[in-house]
Design a protein around this motif. Sequence first.
Motif, PDB file in Angstrom:
ATOM      1  N   SER A   1      -5.849   2.941  -3.044  1.00  0.00           N
ATOM      2  CA  SER A   1      -5.076   1.834  -2.464  1.00  0.00           C
ATOM      3  C   SER A   1      -5.218   1.759  -0.953  1.00  0.00           C
TER       4      SER A   1
ATOM      5  N   GLU B   1     -11.014   0.196  -3.464  1.00  0.00           N
ATOM      6  CA  GLU B   1     -10.267   1.009  -4.434  1.00  0.00           C
ATOM      7  C   GLU B   1     -11.208   1.876  -5.265  1.00  0.00           C
TER       8      GLU B   1
ATOM      9  N   THR C   1       0.835  -1.203   0.000  1.00  0.00           N
ATOM     10  CA  THR C   1       0.000   0.000   0.000  1.00  0.00           C
ATOM     11  C   THR C   1       0.867   1.249   0.000  1.00  0.00           C
TER      12      THR C   1
ATOM     13  N   GLN D   1      -9.920  -4.572   2.703  1.00  0.00           N
ATOM     14  CA  GLN D   1      -9.260  -5.868   2.589  1.00  0.00           C
ATOM     15  C   GLN D   1      -8.715  -6.320   3.942  1.00  0.00           C
TER      16      GLN D   1
ATOM     17  N   GLU E   1     -12.110 -11.331   0.262  1.00  0.00           N
ATOM     18  CA  GLU E   1     -10.963 -10.413   0.255  1.00  0.00           C
ATOM     19  C   GLU E   1     -10.866  -9.597  -1.033  1.00  0.00           C
ATOM     20  N   GLU E   2     -10.874 -10.269  -2.172  1.00  0.00           N
ATOM     21  CA  GLU E   2     -10.716  -9.549  -3.438  1.00  0.00           C
ATOM     22  C   GLU E   2     -11.914  -8.650  -3.751  1.00  0.00           C
TER      23      GLU E   2
ATOM     24  N   ARG F   1     -11.437  -5.630  -1.678  1.00  0.00           N
ATOM     25  CA  ARG F   1     -10.316  -4.811  -2.157  1.00  0.00           C
ATOM     26  C   ARG F   1     -10.760  -3.961  -3.343  1.00  0.00           C
TER      27      ARG F   1
ATOM     28  N   ALA G   1      -8.706   0.563  -0.123  1.00  0.00           N
ATOM     29  CA  ALA G   1      -8.734  -0.871  -0.445  1.00  0.00           C
ATOM     30  C   ALA G   1      -8.053  -1.681   0.648  1.00  0.00           C
ATOM     31  N   ALA G   2      -6.928  -1.184   1.162  1.00  0.00           N
ATOM     32  CA  ALA G   2      -6.237  -1.882   2.253  1.00  0.00           C
ATOM     33  C   ALA G   2      -7.116  -1.938   3.495  1.00  0.00           C
TER      34      ALA G   2
END
Length: 353
Positions: free
Chosen positions: A197, A225, A162, A204, A217-218, A221, A200-201
Amino acid sequence: MTSSRVAPGSRLASRLGFSDRVFIGTAGRRVAQAIEEGLERVETGLADDVRVADPLADAASRYLYEAGGKRIRPVLTLLAAQLGDGNIDAVIDVAKALEITHLGSLYHDDVMDGADRRRGVPAAQTVWGNNIAILTGDILFSRASQLMSRLGERAIRLQADTFERLVLGQMHETLGAQPGDDPIEFYLQVLADKTGSLIAAATQGGVIFSNASSAYEEPLRVYGEKIGVAFQLLDDVIDLSAKPEDTGKVPGTDLRAGVPTMPYLLLKAETDDASIDLAARIDDGVARIADGADPSILDGPLAELRDHVGTSKTRALAHSWTKDAIAALTALPRGTVREALTRFAETLVERSS
């Protein structure tokens, strides 16, 4: 005697301004209460984690934290974590680390952008100078890494990846689009790196460290984002606001400093005479400000840009990214968390309306 409890969602409402539209019904209020309880732990921890033994470093490190903030990243981490074990210690550490990373990036951004204000107070470099502001950001990045190191290699990798994207996003913004780059696509990638990012972190990380299903998870994410990009596109619109209280900054701060925003880029893409003339006047004003002219010389052109089709197209683009974010949630089970994430995204785009 027991102390009176604050109604579930009230603290979130004061932070986000719209939690009553995000957390609906009995189940929604339970989730809101869980997030509030997690936020209390995050806030208590942040107050300790940003402290430094050196008096100057301590004052500078606490400066923007104490100026406030909506804590959107911790909220999203805690919300995603409700898909797993909820507000466990690892989730709280991740939420704190990512918020501290965000705080550190603000110190650096304000130096690079020459911003005068942040969160309604003078920007850190106007108080202590550029060098101290940069070093303060570095201290905060270090603290975030220390927190993540408690959680092992997976957390360290998430933080490092990240942080790399944050730096690359800032580097690319600084260099600008190169020959052969599409300016609008280039800018969207900068937003994905600089803002998307980190959000997203957050989403996630909420999944990973609450021990939720890896299948989530994906999708989260991607959701984070895309929400981050939409959020920043709307900030570009709000940056043109005639009301500084909406932003905590002087209207048009980014453009006055020569930092392109999406309304400006979409203005430059127009081919009619009025748009070409307005773009030329903005470019001329930016060049004159760089040579020492009063930034107020752009007040008129920026007011025109606020009402230009490029700004309305920016709003529409933010709506498109928000729809894509919501589409990513179809992989999640139906229920309160998915509904809250959907409503959060839907309500987010109303900020500039």
